[in-house]
Design a protein around this motif. Structure first.
Motif, mmCIF file in Angstrom:
data_model
loop_
_atom_site.group_PDB
_atom_site.id
_atom_site.type_symbol
_atom_site.label_atom_id
_atom_site.label_comp_id
_atom_site.label_asym_id
_atom_site.label_seq_id
_atom_site.Cartn_x
_atom_site.Cartn_y
_atom_site.Cartn_z
ATOM 1 N N MET A 18 7.380 11.515 -16.595
ATOM 2 C CA MET A 18 7.590 11.129 -15.209
ATOM 3 C C MET A 18 7.290 9.644 -15.081
ATOM 4 O O MET A 18 6.250 9.182 -15.532
ATOM 5 C CB MET A 18 6.651 11.900 -14.275
ATOM 6 N N ALA A 19 8.222 8.930 -14.480
ATOM 7 C CA ALA A 19 8.009 7.512 -14.200
ATOM 8 C C ALA A 19 7.630 7.384 -12.732
ATOM 9 O O ALA A 19 8.249 7.999 -11.873
ATOM 10 C CB ALA A 19 9.265 6.715 -14.491
ATOM 11 N N THR A 20 6.585 6.593 -12.467
ATOM 12 C CA THR A 20 6.163 6.388 -11.084
ATOM 13 C C THR A 20 6.718 5.060 -10.574
ATOM 14 O O THR A 20 7.142 4.209 -11.351
ATOM 15 C CB THR A 20 4.630 6.386 -10.962
ATOM 16 N N THR A 73 5.225 20.875 0.568
ATOM 17 C CA THR A 73 4.236 19.795 0.628
ATOM 18 C C THR A 73 4.764 18.469 0.106
ATOM 19 O O THR A 73 4.182 17.422 0.377
ATOM 20 C CB THR A 73 2.986 20.166 -0.181
ATOM 21 N N GLY A 74 5.833 18.504 -0.700
ATOM 22 C CA GLY A 74 6.352 17.276 -1.292
ATOM 23 C C GLY A 74 5.586 16.825 -2.526
ATOM 24 O O GLY A 74 5.820 15.745 -3.040
ATOM 25 N N LEU A 75 4.673 17.664 -3.016
ATOM 26 C CA LEU A 75 3.887 17.317 -4.195
ATOM 27 C C LEU A 75 4.588 17.786 -5.469
ATOM 28 O O LEU A 75 5.285 18.796 -5.481
ATOM 29 C CB LEU A 75 2.504 17.956 -4.120
ATOM 30 N N VAL A 76 4.397 17.034 -6.543
ATOM 31 C CA VAL A 76 4.902 17.408 -7.853
ATOM 32 C C VAL A 76 3.713 17.909 -8.663
ATOM 33 O O VAL A 76 2.752 17.173 -8.889
ATOM 34 C CB VAL A 76 5.578 16.207 -8.559
ATOM 35 N N ASN A 93 2.029 12.861 -5.410
ATOM 36 C CA ASN A 93 2.945 12.809 -4.278
ATOM 37 C C ASN A 93 4.358 12.548 -4.799
ATOM 38 O O ASN A 93 4.582 11.632 -5.592
ATOM 39 C CB ASN A 93 2.512 11.701 -3.319
ATOM 40 N N GLY A 94 5.312 13.347 -4.366
ATOM 41 C CA GLY A 94 6.691 13.207 -4.828
ATOM 42 C C GLY A 94 7.301 11.863 -4.514
ATOM 43 O O GLY A 94 8.200 11.393 -5.224
#
Length: 71
Positions: free
Chosen positions: A25-27, A45-48, A61-62
């Motif tokens: 995953m790239a932030t 929730t929009g969380l990964v 947080n997504g």
């Protein structure tokens, strides 16, 4: 005979562990997060949710994730 069974068990364990894919995953701030298995996105929730290489379950947080790529 014990060595053959031990070797067979080792080969089987290696094959089974190779079935799950790892992801990166790239932030948005440039960090790369290596995961075990595919990260799950909670639409409510929009969380990964993901498991890191040490086996810890974490969430991010997504909105902070720019991409998820299978490795």
């Amino acid at each position: 005979m014990k060595y053959v069974l031990g070797a067979a068990a080792l080969v089987l364990a290696t094959l089974v562990s190779g079935c799950s894919s790892n992801y990166v995953m790239a932030t948005r701030d440039g960090k790369m997060i290596m995961t075990k298995g595919k990260p799950e996105i909670d639409k409510e929730t929009g969380l990964v949710k993901y498991t890191d290489r040490s086996g810890h379950e974490l969430q991010i947080n997504g909105d902070e994730v720019s991409s998820i790529v299978e490795r």
